[in-house]
Design an enzyme around this catalytic site. Structure first.
Site, PDB file in Angstrom:
ATOM      1  N   CYS A 124       0.818  -1.215   0.000  1.00 46.88           N
ATOM      2  CA  CYS A 124       0.000   0.000   0.000  1.00 46.88           C
ATOM      3  C   CYS A 124       0.848   1.259   0.000  1.00 46.88           C
ATOM      4  O   CYS A 124       0.688   2.135  -0.838  1.00 46.88           O
ATOM      5  CB  CYS A 124      -0.939  -0.019   1.213  1.00 46.88           C
ATOM      6  N   CYS A 181      -1.566   1.770  -2.987  1.00 43.00           N
ATOM      7  CA  CYS A 181      -2.522   2.868  -2.781  1.00 43.00           C
ATOM      8  C   CYS A 181      -1.890   4.260  -2.783  1.00 43.00           C
ATOM      9  O   CYS A 181      -2.376   5.163  -3.449  1.00 43.00           O
ATOM     10  CB  CYS A 181      -3.245   2.714  -1.445  1.00 43.00           C
ATOM     11  N   LYS A 218      -0.038   5.378  -6.085  1.00 38.37           N
ATOM     12  CA  LYS A 218      -0.997   5.473  -7.199  1.00 38.37           C
ATOM     13  C   LYS A 218      -1.977   6.615  -6.989  1.00 38.37           C
ATOM     14  O   LYS A 218      -2.323   7.316  -7.920  1.00 38.37           O
ATOM     15  CB  LYS A 218      -1.709   4.141  -7.426  1.00 38.37           C
ATOM     16  N   TYR A 271      -8.130  -3.600 -11.694  1.00 39.94           N
ATOM     17  CA  TYR A 271      -8.197  -2.184 -11.332  1.00 39.94           C
ATOM     18  C   TYR A 271      -6.811  -1.562 -11.347  1.00 39.94           C
ATOM     19  O   TYR A 271      -6.652  -0.393 -11.684  1.00 39.94           O
ATOM     20  CB  TYR A 271      -8.930  -1.979  -9.997  1.00 39.94           C
ATOM     21  N   GLU A 318      -6.191   1.787 -13.379  1.00 40.24           N
ATOM     22  CA  GLU A 318      -5.724   2.970 -12.651  1.00 40.24           C
ATOM     23  C   GLU A 318      -4.422   3.498 -13.245  1.00 40.24           C
ATOM     24  O   GLU A 318      -4.275   4.701 -13.477  1.00 40.24           O
ATOM     25  CB  GLU A 318      -5.526   2.635 -11.166  1.00 40.24           C
ATOM     26  N   GLU A 377     -25.102  14.613  -3.473  1.00 39.93           N
ATOM     27  CA  GLU A 377     -26.543  14.782  -3.255  1.00 39.93           C
ATOM     28  C   GLU A 377     -27.354  14.000  -4.288  1.00 39.93           C
ATOM     29  O   GLU A 377     -28.528  13.681  -4.060  1.00 39.93           O
ATOM     30  CB  GLU A 377     -26.945  16.258  -3.268  1.00 39.93           C
TER      31      GLU A 377
END
Lengths: 522, 568
Positions: free
Chosen positions: A86, A91, A94, A227, A231, A502
């Protein structure tokens, strides 16, 4: 800072001899008893997010804990510091490169909002970006070491091999060996990118290398629909590199496929080229130093060879269990994935050996789940807790240029679970983020979907969101999902205006109604 | 049978539907009528209900027709309710009024909406859609976004993009913002037409409780009548009663369409509008000063308010505290205009300054004057001059309702007005009973570092539950995107206010961070569902995000432990 050597000088010579003759567990135990190996309550093998969380939490209860962390260099020689995937090659870098790409896009948008930015002059200095990212990662590596010291966890920059169920052999970069006796062992070595077997695959890099690449990647082919692949392709495109993605079959396997399709089409709209239905057959270095890629025939026939500067493989990750000595111990692994099989309490088939994080069969490969399972495991082992990790509503985000976040079930798995599409009501909306309107950005993939039980009170089984800041948007809804969020609770909530989030509480058009789900007005 | 008849009569009475009843057991030719009815309708039982000559059926059919909206459309379709021109007239075409009128029309009512914008003292005027679209949320969020993009351009350099620090062109921004607003104005008109809502671009005043006199731009008068009237006139910025304020000062009504850069700006007030304007003007590169009488963001959690203020200061906004302006003098009309501002501190010290623009954001007044409310007896609160309403938005006059910013004691927020308008329409036209839930309404202050909150401030929570029953979890942290950008270290702050005796139910949620608006929304749903601290803890984070910090908060204020983050 210099770490104080926590051990007496190890009996390295003798141990090496032992290994050479192939000791059995009983023999080794007998022999170690004559050494001065230190005893621990817990040895954690693997200093990634999960391992560190577990070690620190256990130490907090007063347990005597050691963490072993060792990074096997990638085939291209890339190595990194403490903290695991990570922090070093996942994470964090990236997201920072994703952010760099978003900022590039922001600068272009800024012109439409009155800022004087000549877009033509916008150039990325790859080296500066890599340096900035690496520096930040370095500060995190350092922070993790400090945190271990603060919690009085022994840190060994060494690989760990189980010699028997209570004995771990640590081996550092210089092959210096140390023996650790321990009551419990937690395996948390995570995974590494998979190298497929086609000819020349070793010429390609992986996510282990990309974030520290010395030269700009140039024209890049990202292989795979994971992914990670999407990414990387997304931010490389955003950073100005000519980037292609090679999809053998579907993108984002396991994710909702309608959403996956929208993510990919958003990438294509932003300039990523997507090549479908093919995989690499061969990779060769050309005389000019580029990489020639030959592809397998696709439905459209034989694709021509192409040349790239960089080929990035992101076709999956394999558990890093090679050095652990699992076979000798009888720790059960899954035959297909090679991952470690555990019970819901993270216990392996050997009752004092546990596993957490990406090496566990069936666990989501996500940092926060590894952290929480590590922490909860330590709570159970040393804190008298019995709490298990609840994986029912784990939210996650794919940080493609247009982010995709989801929590709960995909429409496909929801339909399967409730017994068919008939039993589902899916509310959806295509919306336009306010900040995209003035710069005239493509919004055709900005889409929200709530997959609900059809019967009242229409419990939300899965929530899916594609748009800017999707990760930030979804986290709070994940808390609500744990609390039995229904369509009615979404309707009752009042929006925060003007936000993209929203639009989630404004969902009101069901797929079944056939009405146009495009949000109009404000 | 009597009971069913009574039910139908009761339904008509409560919904104000005029009816006549023929009691078959009390008239001479009752049996013959009954036979005739059976022949014509296939029904011999009573009650047997007709609306405008059309057969509805018995009691169940009538109740069903009522709840499905069929009854209302029969009443309208047959031109039945000839007593009034309309079923619902909404005064004010802002977010709430439009939502209400469109929904009422969808439910089958005959609806008109009156909208008329009185020019600001500086002469600014705008189109259909009210404050939010024209001079509120939309343009301010766009200008906020413009300012954020300026910050992004600076950050981009740290991430390796080679660009020169850009300069900003105000006129280009205003043109872009106004053209977006224009498209929204147009969209609203189209929607009204599609929904068959009559749009009157005219100023409405009460003649009596069912009658309005409307005057259009050309002075043409018209009288319309309606069964129900919904007040949705909203509010307008307040200007102080000091010399020069109206002549030389501007407000949020004017700033978003200002044809030239505001230049050196003084913002008077510490409302969220004041701080948002200060934030984006500074972000666009202007010299900005905020003059504050007492505290920032009154009504909001004060720790958070001060944090918002610190972030503004860090970005170069100047504050003059404990000070109010006393006079504005024109030095030069310009443009750029030059105005001398005289002000006085609470210590009596006189402060002087020269600015190109003086923007007042000291509060807003409800538009309840000059529309004849006194004539019909609609009661206004002496506290805020707004309409006193029951929880179902009914005023003191039984057919007059109010929604949005004109309602006393309710949050002045677009989505609140929309929700209230929509639900009110369903109740008025149809048999719906759902009321707007004004509790735990989430909101966000779009300052450069945004501030999102739900529920109670820490102060209010302590006042309500007592200090001993409140546990506050908090965390300072650095957003990942700010690390490489080298700014705002530990500049984000999250706080959960929990009520101990209610199983640590989260009663207040607060965050100062980038994208706080996007972050906050989902938690509002969770809090409506009664989320406790435990539910936050048990949720897995999304890594790496700002929002994941809410799943890992473990430092309480009472512990006094370090609440600044390190590591990941």
């Amino acid at each position: 800072m210099k770490m104080k050597a926590p051990f007496l000088p190890p009996m390295s010579l003798g141990l090496r001899c032992l290994k050479n003759v192939g000791t059995t567990r009983i023999e080794s135990s007998l022999l170690y008893s004559t050494t001065t190996a230190q005893k621990y309550d817990l040895v954690v093998i693997g200093g990634g997010s999960g391992g560190l969380a577990c070690a620190k939490e256990a130490a907090g209860y007063g347990a005597k804990v050691a963490v072993l962390d060792y990074v096997t260099p990638s085939p291209h020689g890339t190595v990194w510091g403490l903290g695991g995937t990570c922090v070093n090659v996942g994470c964090i870098p990236k997201k920072l490169m994703h952010q760099a790409a978003l900022l590039g896009k922001s600068v272009k948008d800024a012109a439409a909002f009155g800022w004087s930015v000549p877009p033509a002059e916008l150039q990325l200095n790859w080296h500066q970006l890599v340096t900035a990212v690496t520096n930040h990662v370095g500060s995190l590596n350092w922070g993790h070491r400090v945190a271990l010291r603060d919690k009085r966890v022994t840190y060994l920059n060494a690989s760990g091999t189980m010699l028997d169920r209570h004995t771990v052999l640590a081996k550092d970069r210089k092959d210096v060996e140390t023996v650790l006796q321990t009551d419990n062992v937690v395996l948390a070595t995570g995974g590494r990118p998979r190298y497929p077997t086609f000819a020349g695959a070793e010429l390609a890099i992986t996510s282990d290398d990309l974030f520290r690449l010395r030269q700009p990647p140039g024209r890049t082919l990202c292989v795979g629909g994971s992914y990670v692949s999407l990414e990387c392709a997304g931010f490389l495109t955003g950073l100005g590199f000519d980037t292609s993605v090679l999809l053998r079959s579907i993108p984002l396997r396991g994710f909702d496929q309608q959403m996956a399709g929208l993510v990919v089409s958003a990438m294509e709209n932003l300039g990523t080229r997507v090549v479908r239905g093919s995989e690499p057959l061969r990779l060769e270095r050309t005389a000019a130093g580029r990489l020639r890629v030959s592809l397998t025939p696709s439905g459209d026939g034989q694709p021509p060879d192409e040349e790239y500067d960089t080929v990035l493989l992101a076709v999956g990750r394999d558990p890093d269990t090679r050095r652990l000595g699992l076979d000798a111990l009888g720790v059960t692994t899954d035959r297909r994935s090679g991952k470690i099989v555990t019970d819901p309490g993270n216990r392996t088939s050997v009752d004092n050996i546990y596993a957490i994080g990406d090496i566990v069969q069936g666990a989501p490969e996500l940092t926060p789940t590894a952290i929480v399972s590590g922490r909860l495991l330590a709570d159970r082992l040393y804190g008298g807790s019995s709490q298990l990790l609840d994986l029912a509503t784990v939210p996650t985000t794919v940080f493609t240029p247009l982010e995709y976040s989801c929590v709960g079930l995909s429409e496909e798995s929801a339909a399967e679970m409730v017994g068919g599409d008939d039993q589902l009501e899916v509310y959806h909306a295509f919306y336009r983020p306010l900040e995209f309107i003035i710069p005239g950005r493509d919004t055709s993939s900005c889409y929200i979907k709530a997959v609900c039980e059809r019967r009242e009170p229409q419990r939300v089984l899965g929530l899916h969101f594609i748009g800017p800041n999707a990760g930030e948007v979804l986290q709070g809804f994940a808390v609500a999902m744990r609390h039995g969020m229904t369509m009615e609770s979404l309707r009752q909530a009042i929006g925060i205006h003007p936000t993209s989030a929203e639009e989630v509480v404004k969902l009101n058009i069901s797929k079944r109604s056939g009405r146009d789900p495009t949000v109009t007005g404000c | 049978m009597k009971r069913l008849q009574a039910m139908v009569k009761q339904l008509f009475k409560t919904n104000g539907i005029a009816y006549g009843a023929l009691e078959l057991d009390q008239v001479e030719d009752g049996p013959a009528l009954q036979d005739a009815l059976k022949e014509r309708t296939g029904q011999s039982t009573v009650p047997n209900v007709f609306v405008n000559g059309e057969h509805v059926g018995g009691c169940d059919d009538t109740l069903q027709a009522h709840s499905s909206g069929k009854l209302a459309s029969l009443l309208n379709g047959g031109g039945g309710d000839a007593q009034y021109d309309y079923d619902v007239v909404v005064v004010g075409g802002g977010s709430g009024g439009l939502a209400c009128s469109k929904e009422a029309a969808v439910q089958g009512a005959r609806v008109a909406v009156c909208d008329f914008v009185k020019p600001s003292p500086q002469g600014t005027t705008w189109g259909l859609g009210g404050t939010c679209v024209n001079v509120g949320c939309i343009p301010k969020k766009l200008m906020h976004q413009a300012a954020l993009l300026g910050e992004a351009a600076e950050d981009a350099q740290k991430f390796g993009w080679s660009i020169n620090t850009p300069t900003h062109d105000w006129e280009k921004l205003v043109t872009a913002v106004q053209s977006h607003i224009g498209s929204l104005n147009w969209g609203y008109r189209v929607q009204l037409r599609e929904k068959r809502v009559t749009y009157l671009n005219a100023y409405a005043q009460f003649v009596d409780e069912h009658t309005l006199k409307t005057v259009d731009k050309k002075g043409k008068e018209k009288t319309i009548t309606s069964r129900y009237i919904v007040l949705a006139t909203g509010g307008r910025p307040r200007l102080p009663n000091i010399p020069g304020a109206r002549e030389y000062g501007i407000s949020s009504d004017d700033i978003f369409s200002l044809p030239h850069s505001p230049g050196k700006t003084l913002i008077v007030g510490a409302s969220y509008i004041a701080l948002e304007c200060a934030g984006f003007l500074r972000g666009l590169g202007l010299d900005v000063t905020v003059m504050v009488r007492s505290i920032l963001l009154r009504g909001f959690d004060q720790q958070m308010a001060n944090l918002v203020g610190e972030h503004l200061e860090k970005r170069g906004v100047k504050f003059i505290r404990q000070c109010v302006p006393t006079e504005l003098q024109l030095i030069e009309e310009g443009p750029p205009r030059r105005v001398k501002v005289l002000a006085k501190t609470t210590d009596g010290e006189v402060v002087e300054g020269e600015y190109n623009t003086v923007l007042f954001a000291i509060g807003r007044d409800a538009c309840t004057d000059n529309i004849g409310l006194d004539k019909v007896g609609v009661q206004l609160s002496p506290k805020d001059g707004k309409v006193v309403c029951t929880p179902d938005e009914k005023s003191t006059v039984s057919n007059i309702y109010a929604i949005g910013d004109v309602v006393s004691g309710k949050p002045e927020l677009t989505p609140v007005a929309i929700q209230a308008g929509r639900l009110l329409a369903r109740r008025l036209v149809n048999d719906a009973s759902i009321l707007t839930d004004y509790a735990n309404v989430a909101t966000t202050v779009f300052t450069p570092m945004e501030y999102g909150c739900i529920g109670l401030s820490e102060e209010d929570a302590i006042a309500q539950f007592g200090d001993d029953d409140i546990e506050v979890y908090h965390q300072y942290f650095t957003a990942l995107e700010h690390t490489v950008a080298q700014r705002d270290e530990n500049g984000c702050y999250a706080k959960l206010v929990c009520c101990i005796s209610q199983e640590y139910k989260v009663v207040g949620f607060h965050i100062v961070a980038p994208n706080a608006g996007e972050i906050t929304q989902g938690y509002a749903v969770a809090m409506k569902l009664g989320a406790r601290k435990w539910d936050f803890d048990a949720t897995i984070g999304i890594h790496p995000t700002v929002s994941e910090n809410f799943t890992t908060m473990n430092v309480t204020k009472k512990s006094g432990a370090e609440s600044k983050s390190s590591g990941c």
